[in-house]
Design a protein around this motif. Structure first.
Motif, mmCIF file in Angstrom:
data_model
loop_
_atom_site.group_PDB
_atom_site.id
_atom_site.type_symbol
_atom_site.label_atom_id
_atom_site.label_comp_id
_atom_site.label_asym_id
_atom_site.label_seq_id
_atom_site.Cartn_x
_atom_site.Cartn_y
_atom_site.Cartn_z
ATOM 1 N N TRP A 14 -11.890 -3.363 -3.468
ATOM 2 C CA TRP A 14 -11.717 -3.848 -4.832
ATOM 3 C C TRP A 14 -10.451 -3.279 -5.473
ATOM 4 O O TRP A 14 -9.702 -4.001 -6.131
ATOM 5 N N SER A 15 -10.189 -1.993 -5.284
ATOM 6 C CA SER A 15 -9.032 -1.361 -5.928
ATOM 7 C C SER A 15 -7.721 -1.954 -5.423
ATOM 8 O O SER A 15 -6.776 -2.136 -6.197
ATOM 9 N N ARG A 18 -7.342 -5.586 -6.751
ATOM 10 C CA ARG A 18 -6.981 -5.553 -8.172
ATOM 11 C C ARG A 18 -5.474 -5.371 -8.355
ATOM 12 O O ARG A 18 -4.874 -5.993 -9.222
ATOM 13 N N ASP A 21 -4.026 -8.762 -7.710
ATOM 14 C CA ASP A 21 -4.353 -9.680 -8.808
ATOM 15 C C ASP A 21 -3.531 -9.405 -10.058
ATOM 16 O O ASP A 21 -3.137 -10.329 -10.771
ATOM 17 N N GLU A 22 -3.253 -8.143 -10.338
ATOM 18 C CA GLU A 22 -2.535 -7.778 -11.554
ATOM 19 C C GLU A 22 -1.014 -7.838 -11.402
ATOM 20 O O GLU A 22 -0.292 -7.769 -12.387
ATOM 21 N N ARG A 83 1.960 -1.181 -8.227
ATOM 22 C CA ARG A 83 1.616 -0.939 -9.636
ATOM 23 C C ARG A 83 2.304 0.361 -10.036
ATOM 24 O O ARG A 83 2.056 1.410 -9.455
#
Length: 128
Positions: A14-15, A18, A21-22, A83
């Protein structure tokens, strides 16, 4: 964020998913004819377990872009999603390695959903 590996995008923790996705952009690396690595930032979208990026229309472009030529010649490619944050506890990145291909220009709804600019601009080949 802990490291790891998987063979399909849907297997990402999930991390990691994410971060992808971001992300508003990714960095595409391809192999140039001389064996060096060519790196370029790209817009992208996910369709199932495929990552797609599309060459936008280049008004002064009269030949195929290097990234497209590179993939046609040597399909190994890497995408890096990252990120950044001033709070270094939030830093993270996901590297996706795979075999790329070039598809003909077409409307890619997933790209249009992420980047409305594609609606106003003719686009070129899709790198998958």
């Amino acid at each position: 964020m802990p490291g790891g590996s998987c063979t399909q995008l849907h297997e990402l923790p999930w991390s990691a998913a994410r971060i992808i996705d971001e992300s508003r952009r990714a960095t595409l690396s391809t192999v140039a004819p001389d064996g060096s690595i060519s790196v370029v930032p790209v817009c992208f979208a996910i369709e199932g377990d495929r990552v797609l990026t599309q060459v936008d229309d280049k008004p002064k472009q009269d030949h195929e872009l290097a990234r497209v030529r590179n993939v046609r010649r040597e399909p190994r490619a890497t995408l890096l999603f990252d990120r950044w944050d001033e709070d270094w506890t939030r830093l993270g990145w996901v590297m996706v390695k795979g075999v790329a291909s070039v598809e003909s220009a077409r409307l890619v709804p997933a790209l249009l959903d992420r980047y409305p600019q594609y609606e106003r601009q003719p686009s070129g080949p899709v790198i998958v």
